[in-house]
Scaffold this motif. Structure first.
Motif, PDB file in Angstrom:
ATOM      1  N   ARG A   1       0.840  -1.202   0.000  1.00 11.74           N
ATOM      2  CA  ARG A   1       0.000   0.000   0.000  1.00 11.74           C
ATOM      3  C   ARG A   1       0.876   1.254   0.000  1.00 11.74           C
ATOM      4  NH1 ARG A   1      -2.223   3.284   4.232  1.00 11.74           N
ATOM      5  NH2 ARG A   1      -4.154   4.245   3.538  1.00 11.74           N
ATOM      6  N   LYS A   2       0.617   2.152  -0.958  1.00 10.93           N
ATOM      7  CA  LYS A   2       1.294   3.444  -1.040  1.00 10.93           C
ATOM      8  C   LYS A   2       0.242   4.526  -1.132  1.00 10.93           C
ATOM      9  CE  LYS A   2       5.607   2.039  -1.657  1.00 10.93           C
ATOM     10  NZ  LYS A   2       6.727   2.318  -0.847  1.00 10.93           N
TER      11      LYS A   2
ATOM     12  N   LEU B   1       0.953  -1.367  -5.050  1.00 10.08           N
ATOM     13  CA  LEU B   1       2.023  -1.676  -5.988  1.00 10.08           C
ATOM     14  C   LEU B   1       2.617  -3.039  -5.671  1.00 10.08           C
ATOM     15  CD1 LEU B   1       3.756   1.819  -5.874  1.00 10.08           C
ATOM     16  CD2 LEU B   1       2.063   1.017  -7.514  1.00 10.08           C
ATOM     17  N   THR B   2       3.250  -3.627  -6.654  1.00 11.41           N
ATOM     18  CA  THR B   2       3.890  -4.926  -6.466  1.00 11.41           C
ATOM     19  C   THR B   2       4.997  -4.812  -5.424  1.00 11.41           C
ATOM     20  OG1 THR B   2       3.422  -5.439  -8.768  1.00 11.41           O
ATOM     21  CG2 THR B   2       5.039  -6.811  -7.656  1.00 11.41           C
ATOM     22  N   TYR B   3       5.008  -5.728  -4.500  1.00 16.95           N
ATOM     23  CA  TYR B   3       5.980  -5.737  -3.413  1.00 16.95           C
ATOM     24  C   TYR B   3       7.343  -6.145  -3.932  1.00 16.95           C
ATOM     25  CZ  TYR B   3       8.180  -7.132   0.982  1.00 16.95           C
ATOM     26  OH  TYR B   3       9.041  -7.279   2.035  1.00 16.95           O
ATOM     27  N   ASP B   4       8.372  -5.404  -3.544  1.00 17.50           N
ATOM     28  CA  ASP B   4       9.742  -5.727  -3.925  1.00 17.50           C
ATOM     29  C   ASP B   4      10.480  -6.222  -2.679  1.00 17.50           C
ATOM     30  OD1 ASP B   4      12.191  -5.963  -5.169  1.00 17.50           O
ATOM     31  OD2 ASP B   4      12.641  -3.820  -5.076  1.00 17.50           O
TER      32      ASP B   4
ATOM     33  N   ASN C   1      -6.905  -1.251  -6.176  1.00 15.54           N
ATOM     34  CA  ASN C   1      -6.541   0.162  -6.159  1.00 15.54           C
ATOM     35  C   ASN C   1      -7.798   1.006  -6.023  1.00 15.54           C
ATOM     36  OD1 ASN C   1      -3.832  -0.276  -6.485  1.00 15.54           O
ATOM     37  ND2 ASN C   1      -3.884  -0.104  -8.693  1.00 15.54           N
ATOM     38  N   LYS C   2      -7.683   2.098  -5.266  1.00 14.73           N
ATOM     39  CA  LYS C   2      -8.829   2.992  -5.106  1.00 14.73           C
ATOM     40  C   LYS C   2      -8.354   4.376  -4.693  1.00 14.73           C
ATOM     41  CE  LYS C   2      -9.452   1.301  -0.449  1.00 14.73           C
ATOM     42  NZ  LYS C   2     -10.281   0.552   0.444  1.00 14.73           N
ATOM     43  N   LYS C   3      -9.234   5.368  -4.850  1.00 12.05           N
ATOM     44  CA  LYS C   3      -8.945   6.743  -4.462  1.00 12.05           C
ATOM     45  C   LYS C   3      -9.487   6.963  -3.062  1.00 12.05           C
ATOM     46  CE  LYS C   3      -9.901  11.483  -5.642  1.00 12.05           C
ATOM     47  NZ  LYS C   3     -10.609  12.400  -6.521  1.00 12.05           N
TER      48      LYS C   3
END
Length: 192
Positions: A9-10, A34-37, A186-188
């Motif tokens: 989560r960002k 976003l995809t976790y790194d 994803n959401k606003k």
């Protein structure tokens, strides 16, 4: 769940052209998953040094125990590092060089890679040692603008092909706990 399916989560705050009644800018908050790194910054350099440590160990063994000349000892150390790396990554998730830097190799399920996966990964590490040359530019007050050539290594190619990850030992618990959570959408966020 697999590591490649983990989302992080960002929240990004973007300014709008509007201001509130106190003169402060109004921001919109957007939430992204976003995809976790699982990797870490600087892992390419540490992995390169870890591989050199493993090769140096075998080169020294061949030089002193089998009385080979230095060139032959280094040449024999390459297949030895590939085979021993596959075995030790299968059993322990690490090699001696990676252990010094506290790194582990895991597959997409969060386990140590199976032997043939690890062998394939270690064979592909030879392609990682091919350097990439790129031009860089820097500007200083005393010297003005200077350009030069820098050399980098592609230390991610074998992991990308084999779907493995190089992580720090301390991140194992975090990754295992994240693998139990379902990926959100994803959401606003509401305006703040």
């Amino acid at each position: 769940m697999k590591i490649s399916e983990i989302k992080e989560r960002k929240v990004i705050h973007r300014p709008t052209p509007d201001f509130d009644r106190f003169g402060k800018r109004i921001y919109h908050a957007y939430e992204y998953y976003l995809t976790y790194d699982p990797g870490f910054k600087g892992n390419e350099t540490q992995r390169l040094f870890a591989k050199w440590i493993d090769m140096a160990l075998f080169a020294v063994l061949f030089y002193y125990l089998l009385y080979e000349n230095p060139f032959t000892a280094v040449l024999f150390s390459i297949p030895s590092v590939i085979i021993s790396g596959a075995v030790t990554e299968y059993y322990f998730g690490t090699t001696l060089g990676k252990k010094i830097f506290r790194m582990k190799v895991i597959d997409d399920e969060g386990n140590y890679p199976v032997f043939f996966h690890s062998l394939k990964r270690n064979l592909l590490c030879l392609a990682n040692l091919l350097p990439i040359f790129s031009e860089y530019s820097s500007k200083t007050i005393a010297m003005g603008r200077r350009t030069g050539i820098q050399m980098n290594f592609r230390m991610y190619l074998n992991n990308k092909i084999c779907k493995t990850y190089i992580i720090k030992e301390s991140k194992m618990e975090e990754i295992r706990s994240l693998m139990d959570v379902e990926p959100p959408e994803n959401k606003k966020l509401p305006e703040s």
